[in-house]
Design a protein around this motif. Sequence first.
Motif, PDB file in Angstrom:
ATOM      1  N   ILE A  23      -2.724   2.218  -2.096  1.00 39.27           N
ATOM      2  CA  ILE A  23      -2.576   2.742  -0.736  1.00 39.27           C
ATOM      3  C   ILE A  23      -1.358   3.661  -0.736  1.00 39.27           C
ATOM      4  CG2 ILE A  23      -2.123   2.166   1.680  1.00 39.27           C
ATOM      5  CD1 ILE A  23      -3.446  -0.544   1.166  1.00 39.27           C
ATOM      6  N   TYR A  24      -1.588   4.922  -0.430  1.00 39.68           N
ATOM      7  CA  TYR A  24      -0.507   5.911  -0.448  1.00 39.68           C
ATOM      8  C   TYR A  24       0.132   6.024   0.934  1.00 39.68           C
ATOM      9  CZ  TYR A  24      -1.828   7.491  -5.125  1.00 39.68           C
ATOM     10  OH  TYR A  24      -2.080   7.565  -6.469  1.00 39.68           O
ATOM     11  N   PRO A  25       1.410   6.451   0.980  1.00 40.91           N
ATOM     12  CA  PRO A  25       2.281   6.757  -0.165  1.00 40.91           C
ATOM     13  C   PRO A  25       2.744   5.492  -0.868  1.00 40.91           C
ATOM     14  CG  PRO A  25       3.537   6.934   1.860  1.00 40.91           C
ATOM     15  CD  PRO A  25       2.113   6.660   2.268  1.00 40.91           C
ATOM     16  N   LEU A  26       2.909   5.587  -2.190  1.00 34.92           N
ATOM     17  CA  LEU A  26       3.517   4.494  -2.934  1.00 34.92           C
ATOM     18  C   LEU A  26       5.014   4.458  -2.619  1.00 34.92           C
ATOM     19  CD1 LEU A  26       1.841   5.025  -6.433  1.00 34.92           C
ATOM     20  CD2 LEU A  26       0.966   3.763  -4.439  1.00 34.92           C
ATOM     21  N   ILE A  43       6.188   8.168  -2.625  1.00 36.42           N
ATOM     22  CA  ILE A  43       5.469   8.970  -3.618  1.00 36.42           C
ATOM     23  C   ILE A  43       4.074   9.255  -3.068  1.00 36.42           C
ATOM     24  CG2 ILE A  43       4.603   9.042  -5.988  1.00 36.42           C
ATOM     25  CD1 ILE A  43       6.846   6.949  -6.616  1.00 36.42           C
ATOM     26  N   GLN A  44       3.814  10.505  -2.761  1.00 37.82           N
ATOM     27  CA  GLN A  44       2.552  10.896  -2.142  1.00 37.82           C
ATOM     28  C   GLN A  44       1.438  11.003  -3.186  1.00 37.82           C
ATOM     29  OE1 GLN A  44       2.393  11.030   1.089  1.00 37.82           O
ATOM     30  NE2 GLN A  44       4.616  10.974   1.496  1.00 37.82           N
ATOM     31  N   LYS A  45       0.201  10.933  -2.700  1.00 32.50           N
ATOM     32  CA  LYS A  45      -0.964  11.113  -3.575  1.00 32.50           C
ATOM     33  C   LYS A  45      -0.905  12.491  -4.230  1.00 32.50           C
ATOM     34  CE  LYS A  45      -6.044  10.726  -3.468  1.00 32.50           C
ATOM     35  NZ  LYS A  45      -6.120   9.667  -4.485  1.00 32.50           N
ATOM     36  N   TRP A  65      13.815  -1.759 -10.653  1.00 33.35           N
ATOM     37  CA  TRP A  65      13.067  -1.092  -9.584  1.00 33.35           C
ATOM     38  C   TRP A  65      11.646  -1.620  -9.570  1.00 33.35           C
ATOM     39  CZ3 TRP A  65      15.090   2.702  -6.307  1.00 33.35           C
ATOM     40  CH2 TRP A  65      16.370   3.160  -6.623  1.00 33.35           C
ATOM     41  N   VAL A  66      11.039  -1.615  -8.379  1.00 33.73           N
ATOM     42  CA  VAL A  66       9.637  -2.011  -8.255  1.00 33.73           C
ATOM     43  C   VAL A  66       8.859  -0.885  -7.596  1.00 33.73           C
ATOM     44  CG1 VAL A  66      10.047  -4.496  -8.231  1.00 33.73           C
ATOM     45  CG2 VAL A  66      10.106  -3.235  -6.079  1.00 33.73           C
ATOM     46  N   LEU A  67       7.659  -0.664  -8.093  1.00 30.20           N
ATOM     47  CA  LEU A  67       6.742   0.318  -7.520  1.00 30.20           C
ATOM     48  C   LEU A  67       5.704  -0.441  -6.708  1.00 30.20           C
ATOM     49  CD1 LEU A  67       5.864   3.336  -7.478  1.00 30.20           C
ATOM     50  CD2 LEU A  67       4.343   2.774  -9.403  1.00 30.20           C
ATOM     51  N   CYS A  68       5.540  -0.036  -5.446  1.00 29.05           N
ATOM     52  CA  CYS A  68       4.706  -0.806  -4.527  1.00 29.05           C
ATOM     53  C   CYS A  68       3.595   0.035  -3.915  1.00 29.05           C
ATOM     54  CB  CYS A  68       5.559  -1.386  -3.388  1.00 29.05           C
ATOM     55  SG  CYS A  68       6.921  -2.434  -3.951  1.00 29.05           S
ATOM     56  N   SER A  69       2.482  -0.631  -3.637  1.00 27.67           N
ATOM     57  CA  SER A  69       1.398  -0.071  -2.845  1.00 27.67           C
ATOM     58  C   SER A  69       1.348  -0.864  -1.561  1.00 27.67           C
ATOM     59  CB  SER A  69       0.070  -0.179  -3.608  1.00 27.67           C
ATOM     60  OG  SER A  69      -1.026   0.126  -2.762  1.00 27.67           O
TER      61      SER A  69
END
Length: 443
Positions: free
Chosen positions: A364-367, A327-329, A407-411
Amino acid sequence: MLTPFKTHIDANFSFLKGKKLLIACSGGVDSVVLSFLLKKLGFNIGLAHCNFSLRGKESDGDETFVIDWADKLSIPVFVETFDTKVFAKDHKLSTQMAARELRYQWFAEILRNFKYHYVATGHHADDDLETFFINLSRGSGLQGFTGIPEINETIIRPLLPFSRSDIVAFAEENNLKWREDSSNTSTDYLRNKLRHDVLPEYKKATENLLSSFQKTQNYLKDSQDLIEDYMALVYKLAVTENVDGYTLHIEKLQELPHTKAVLYQLLHPFGFTDWPAVSDLLHAQSGKQVFSNSHRLVKDREELLLTKIASNENQPDNTTERKEILIQKNTSEISRPLHMEFHPIDRIGTIDSSVIYVDEKKLIYPLTLRKWREGDVFQPFGMKGKKKLSKFFKDEKLSLVAKEKIWVLCSDSEIIWVVGYRADDRFKVSPETTNILKIRVKK
């Protein structure tokens, strides 16, 4: 036969009064007699004929015959030609099953488009007897011996009390013509072998076989009704319906007599056949699974979890489960594998399980959006220490099925959000935060 047929219709099919009936007409004696009888009784009928393109000119001859028969009766006729073998190959079905699926799909379309209420088929008592023996050879349970249903949603079978000999005699008495399907003479299929080789000898050795058989079936239907009433009570006691499917509570099941039989009654509608393996799940370790073609049964502590196996239609990209989604900024929305929105805002609003607010400068992108993995850790919102996701799930009392969907969303390598459950404390909004990002998952 007209008088007993009328008596049967009045007693068991009185709801047909004023209804439009579509008769599945192959051109054989059964469907010819059925259409003749219903026309005589004044019903509003039409014929539907399937040309399955399996017997060349003979199939075309059947089609012509049915069209002519409809003309004689002065009723509408619907005809459709199918490339059955291609359909069977494309859908990995036997020719017989392909023809059945094509036939009933088309019938449903006619009912919907031309305002017919029911499809009437020409199944009779001999068909019912043959089906009984076929199910016997396959090891069927009681339900398989209760016979072909006279009424099954929009399908009706008014000729079931009558034998083939009754039907043929009536056709001959009334000078009715019909078509004989040459494939019915072959004994390559089990039904035909029973029809031509086995049951004629059985009838010779057993006086009034069909009459005795119908009495036995009535007793079996009463027994099946009794079982269904009992299972309704069992369902309330030992089964919970949830968003993922059904939960069967093992302790409650084991308190009941004949637990294996109860499991069979609960699970056979979902296509399970390996009953020893199903029964073994009661004492298996958590995570043990048994599959049918459409469903999965998994042991999870003191429960059996029944869920539907996702089809390719429900998972357009069936590799998504194994991928990491970047997932981009400045991304505002994604639709797969979850529907998520990302919006910069000025102040924190309502918080629930579907929304988190994070300090965007800490990202920190991309996520990365991915399925959780063994060994994953995060710092649950409001806590100072870290916790393994597996321990978090245990504390939350999540089932195996529920955990599979997490699901997990990560940086970078750090978890921002266990999506739909808990945010990570390290990315929370503080008084020093200048850029707030609202992240929402649509359920």
